[in-house]
Design a protein around this motif. Structure first.
Motif, PDB file in Angstrom:
ATOM      1  N   GLY A   1       7.156  82.612 -20.531  1.00  0.00           N
ATOM      2  CA  GLY A   1       8.070  82.869 -19.423  1.00  0.00           C
ATOM      3  C   GLY A   1       9.275  81.959 -19.388  1.00  0.00           C
ATOM      4  N   THR A   2       9.518  81.224 -20.476  1.00  0.00           N
ATOM      5  CA  THR A   2      10.701  80.364 -20.547  1.00  0.00           C
ATOM      6  C   THR A   2      11.593  80.852 -21.672  1.00  0.00           C
ATOM      7  OG1 THR A   2       9.587  78.804 -22.040  1.00  0.00           O
ATOM      8  CG2 THR A   2       9.437  78.368 -19.668  1.00  0.00           C
ATOM      9  N   THR A   3      12.890  80.664 -21.523  1.00  0.00           N
ATOM     10  CA  THR A   3      13.835  81.113 -22.548  1.00  0.00           C
ATOM     11  C   THR A   3      13.850  80.176 -23.738  1.00  0.00           C
ATOM     12  OG1 THR A   3      15.614  79.934 -21.397  1.00  0.00           O
ATOM     13  CG2 THR A   3      15.306  82.267 -20.871  1.00  0.00           C
ATOM     14  N   ALA A   4      13.587  78.890 -23.516  1.00  0.00           N
ATOM     15  CA  ALA A   4      13.597  77.909 -24.607  1.00  0.00           C
ATOM     16  C   ALA A   4      12.178  77.677 -25.103  1.00  0.00           C
ATOM     17  CB  ALA A   4      14.211  76.593 -24.118  1.00  0.00           C
ATOM     18  N   ASN A   5      12.059  77.259 -26.382  1.00  0.00           N
ATOM     19  CA  ASN A   5      10.754  76.909 -26.927  1.00  0.00           C
ATOM     20  C   ASN A   5      10.241  75.666 -26.210  1.00  0.00           C
ATOM     21  OD1 ASN A   5      10.257  78.781 -29.300  1.00  0.00           O
ATOM     22  ND2 ASN A   5      12.311  78.040 -29.764  1.00  0.00           N
ATOM     23  N   ASN A   6       9.069  75.772 -25.632  1.00  0.00           N
ATOM     24  CA  ASN A   6       8.509  74.662 -24.887  1.00  0.00           C
ATOM     25  C   ASN A   6       7.014  74.581 -25.179  1.00  0.00           C
ATOM     26  OD1 ASN A   6       8.117  72.572 -23.099  1.00  0.00           O
ATOM     27  ND2 ASN A   6       7.978  73.908 -21.313  1.00  0.00           N
ATOM     28  N   PHE A   7       6.618  73.531 -25.917  1.00  0.00           N
ATOM     29  CA  PHE A   7       5.225  73.382 -26.320  1.00  0.00           C
ATOM     30  C   PHE A   7       4.583  72.214 -25.590  1.00  0.00           C
ATOM     31  CE2 PHE A   7       6.851  75.910 -29.747  1.00  0.00           C
ATOM     32  CZ  PHE A   7       5.768  76.656 -30.210  1.00  0.00           C
ATOM     33  N   GLU A   8       3.266  72.294 -25.464  1.00  0.00           N
ATOM     34  CA  GLU A   8       2.495  71.179 -24.925  1.00  0.00           C
ATOM     35  C   GLU A   8       1.068  71.276 -25.456  1.00  0.00           C
ATOM     36  OE1 GLU A   8       1.154  73.165 -20.659  1.00  0.00           O
ATOM     37  OE2 GLU A   8       2.720  71.641 -20.707  1.00  0.00           O
ATOM     38  N   PHE A   9       0.325  70.177 -25.337  1.00  0.00           N
ATOM     39  CA  PHE A   9      -1.076  70.223 -25.711  1.00  0.00           C
ATOM     40  C   PHE A   9      -1.840  71.107 -24.727  1.00  0.00           C
ATOM     41  CE2 PHE A   9      -0.199  66.075 -27.856  1.00  0.00           C
ATOM     42  CZ  PHE A   9      -0.634  66.440 -29.124  1.00  0.00           C
ATOM     43  N   VAL A  10      -2.915  71.708 -25.206  1.00  0.00           N
ATOM     44  CA  VAL A  10      -3.782  72.487 -24.338  1.00  0.00           C
ATOM     45  C   VAL A  10      -4.533  71.531 -23.414  1.00  0.00           C
ATOM     46  CG1 VAL A  10      -4.029  74.375 -25.990  1.00  0.00           C
ATOM     47  CG2 VAL A  10      -5.639  72.454 -26.063  1.00  0.00           C
ATOM     48  N   SER A  11      -5.376  72.064 -22.531  1.00  0.00           N
ATOM     49  CA  SER A  11      -6.141  71.215 -21.617  1.00  0.00           C
ATOM     50  C   SER A  11      -7.031  70.261 -22.405  1.00  0.00           C
ATOM     51  CB  SER A  11      -6.992  72.076 -20.689  1.00  0.00           C
ATOM     52  OG  SER A  11      -8.023  72.721 -21.418  1.00  0.00           O
ATOM     53  N   MET A  12      -7.462  69.166 -21.782  1.00  0.00           N
ATOM     54  CA  MET A  12      -8.253  68.172 -22.479  1.00  0.00           C
ATOM     55  C   MET A  12      -9.572  68.740 -22.976  1.00  0.00           C
ATOM     56  SD  MET A  12      -6.386  65.582 -22.791  1.00  0.00           S
ATOM     57  CE  MET A  12      -7.644  64.605 -23.631  1.00  0.00           C
ATOM     58  N   SER A  13     -10.196  69.608 -22.204  1.00  0.00           N
ATOM     59  CA  SER A  13     -11.454  70.202 -22.655  1.00  0.00           C
ATOM     60  C   SER A  13     -11.225  71.088 -23.876  1.00  0.00           C
ATOM     61  CB  SER A  13     -12.103  71.011 -21.525  1.00  0.00           C
ATOM     62  OG  SER A  13     -11.253  72.061 -21.099  1.00  0.00           O
ATOM     63  N   GLU A  14     -10.130  71.844 -23.891  1.00  0.00           N
ATOM     64  CA  GLU A  14      -9.810  72.688 -25.048  1.00  0.00           C
ATOM     65  C   GLU A  14      -9.392  71.830 -26.234  1.00  0.00           C
ATOM     66  OE1 GLU A  14      -8.119  76.765 -22.969  1.00  0.00           O
ATOM     67  OE2 GLU A  14      -6.848  74.972 -23.001  1.00  0.00           O
TER      68      GLU A  14
ATOM     69  N   ASN B   1      15.867  74.280 -36.328  1.00  0.00           N
ATOM     70  CA  ASN B   1      17.239  73.802 -36.090  1.00  0.00           C
ATOM     71  C   ASN B   1      17.326  72.295 -35.869  1.00  0.00           C
ATOM     72  OD1 ASN B   1      16.187  73.446 -33.537  1.00  0.00           O
ATOM     73  ND2 ASN B   1      17.476  75.003 -32.539  1.00  0.00           N
ATOM     74  N   GLY B   2      16.189  71.594 -35.995  1.00  0.00           N
ATOM     75  CA  GLY B   2      16.180  70.146 -35.862  1.00  0.00           C
ATOM     76  C   GLY B   2      15.887  69.629 -34.470  1.00  0.00           C
ATOM     77  N   GLU B   3      15.860  70.493 -33.483  1.00  0.00           N
ATOM     78  CA  GLU B   3      15.565  70.060 -32.121  1.00  0.00           C
ATOM     79  C   GLU B   3      14.092  69.651 -31.993  1.00  0.00           C
ATOM     80  OE1 GLU B   3      16.644  73.063 -29.367  1.00  0.00           O
ATOM     81  OE2 GLU B   3      18.806  72.946 -29.788  1.00  0.00           O
ATOM     82  N   LYS B   4      13.826  68.751 -31.034  1.00  0.00           N
ATOM     83  CA  LYS B   4      12.477  68.255 -30.808  1.00  0.00           C
ATOM     84  C   LYS B   4      12.012  68.589 -29.393  1.00  0.00           C
ATOM     85  CE  LYS B   4      13.137  64.267 -33.884  1.00  0.00           C
ATOM     86  NZ  LYS B   4      13.118  62.770 -33.967  1.00  0.00           N
ATOM     87  N   ASP B   5      10.722  68.876 -29.274  1.00  0.00           N
ATOM     88  CA  ASP B   5      10.120  69.134 -27.974  1.00  0.00           C
ATOM     89  C   ASP B   5       8.893  68.237 -27.858  1.00  0.00           C
ATOM     90  OD1 ASP B   5       9.503  70.303 -25.511  1.00  0.00           O
ATOM     91  OD2 ASP B   5       8.207  71.784 -26.455  1.00  0.00           O
ATOM     92  N   GLN B   6       8.928  67.302 -26.918  1.00  0.00           N
ATOM     93  CA  GLN B   6       7.851  66.324 -26.784  1.00  0.00           C
ATOM     94  C   GLN B   6       6.536  66.982 -26.388  1.00  0.00           C
ATOM     95  OE1 GLN B   6       8.642  63.112 -24.070  1.00  0.00           O
ATOM     96  NE2 GLN B   6       6.857  61.937 -24.701  1.00  0.00           N
ATOM     97  N   LEU B   7       5.450  66.483 -27.000  1.00  0.00           N
ATOM     98  CA  LEU B   7       4.105  66.930 -26.672  1.00  0.00           C
ATOM     99  C   LEU B   7       3.412  65.866 -25.835  1.00  0.00           C
ATOM    100  CD1 LEU B   7       2.920  68.315 -30.125  1.00  0.00           C
ATOM    101  CD2 LEU B   7       3.321  69.676 -28.066  1.00  0.00           C
ATOM    102  N   GLU B   8       2.742  66.310 -24.779  1.00  0.00           N
ATOM    103  CA  GLU B   8       1.986  65.390 -23.942  1.00  0.00           C
ATOM    104  C   GLU B   8       0.722  66.081 -23.449  1.00  0.00           C
ATOM    105  OE1 GLU B   8       4.488  62.282 -21.526  1.00  0.00           O
ATOM    106  OE2 GLU B   8       5.357  64.271 -21.172  1.00  0.00           O
ATOM    107  N   ALA B   9      -0.230  65.256 -23.027  1.00  0.00           N
ATOM    108  CA  ALA B   9      -1.452  65.765 -22.395  1.00  0.00           C
ATOM    109  C   ALA B   9      -1.770  64.877 -21.201  1.00  0.00           C
ATOM    110  CB  ALA B   9      -2.608  65.780 -23.386  1.00  0.00           C
TER     111      ALA B   9
END
Length: 316
Positions: free
Chosen positions: A170-183, A126-134
């Protein structure tokens, strides 16, 4: 007096010979330290989410053994588009032949190459953006690669999205992030393309067992069904020990496992069902080769493409 001049002359000649030998030794050291042009490229394996349109990553610096790649400028690209053997060139550097295991990728989470925010993000249909951080903007890739005695080397960095980003549960909205630094570190592999081959083919699913089929390549003898079909590690990664993976294309039923280092591999076929915008692992699949290849022992050698067509005959 004559003896004195003779002594001085002999000493002078000896000095000249010593300097000459020293110069020759320097030349020999220089000749021994030949270096070879080495290009670094990045690729990806697919992510399991139908609602994800793209995954943009902004890389601000790439270093190999502490030296920045020549010709590299801050760049933003869609990792999700670099599948099925597609690559993006990052830059190059001259390296001596041998083994290396120190690549640093510096990411900019805030701003992309054009100065727009964010720098790293998931873009949805739908064009929405979800910021990725570590927790750190520097990723240390510790996987070993070889530089060969060759006019040119091509090192592939496989930034496997399936292993390196996760969706918060467990969230209603799509929410992504990077995995742990070791992973994150272990989710990226490197290989010299001259030492790699690929396995491709089709997976015919006449009984429509799945909404999506994913093919995983494992080093022979390392696949444990009970372990791999359960989420592993802090980020609950499925099929975490697979070398790489490929989604079976729904229209052509084709798959492509690229940049496999020389060795013996086994293929694992997995069924996924769709629920809303997400795909969920359903079961392992039983596949039979239609080209006479042993799917549990495929020998991959450099620059060779192996064709492994299969028919899906059921679930396990």
């Amino acid at each position: 007096m004559k003896n004195y001049l003779k002594t001085v002359t002999v000493a002078f000649i000896s000095l000249i010979m010593t300097v000459s030998c020293s110069d020759n030794d320097d030349e020999n050291v220089s000749m021994d330290a030949d270096s070879y042009n080495t290009t670094f490229k990045i690729t990806d394996a697919p992510i399991d989410n139908a609602n994800v349109e793209a995954v943009f990553i902004t890389v601000s610096s790439v270093k190999v053994d502490g030296t920045t790649l020549e010709g590299f400028n801050k760049t933003t690209f869609d990792l999700a588009a670099l599948v099925n053997g597609e690559t993006l060139t990052l830059g190059n550097i001259d390296l001596e032949a041998g083994s290396y295991s120190n690549i640093e990728l510096e990411l900019d989470y805030t701003a992309d190459a054009d100065g727009n925010t964010p720098g790293c993000y998931v873009e949805f249909v739908n064009g929405e953006k979800d910021q990725l951080e570590a927790t750190s903007n520097t990723i240390d890739i510790n996987d070993t690669f070889e530089v060969l005695v060759s006019p040119s080397n091509e090192i592939i960095i496989d930034f496997d999205l399936r292993k390196t980003i996760k969706e918060e549960q467990g969230t209603t909205a799509n929410n992504f992030e990077f995995v742990s630094m070791s992973e994150l570190t272990t989710g990226i592999r490197t290989v010299n393309n001259a030492m790699a081959g690929k396995i491709s083919g089709s997976a015919n699913d006449q009984n429509n067992t799945s909404d999506k089929i994913v093919v995983y390549a494992y080093e022979q003898g390392t696949f444990n069904a009970d372990v791999e079909s359960e989420g592993q590690g802090e980020s609950n990664i499925l099929f975490a020990n697979a070398v790489t993976s490929s989604e079976v294309n729904g229209l052509s039923s084709q798959y492509n496992l690229s940049f496999l280092e020389e060795g013996e591999y086994e293929l694992v076929f997995a069924s996924y069902n769709k629920d809303g915008d997400d795909f969920y692992f359903n079961s392992l699949l039983t596949a039979e080769s239609t080209t006479g290849i042993d799917l549990a022992g495929i020998s991959v050698s450099s620059s060779i493409q192996i064709n492994a067509n299969v028919t899906i005959v059921g679930t396990k």
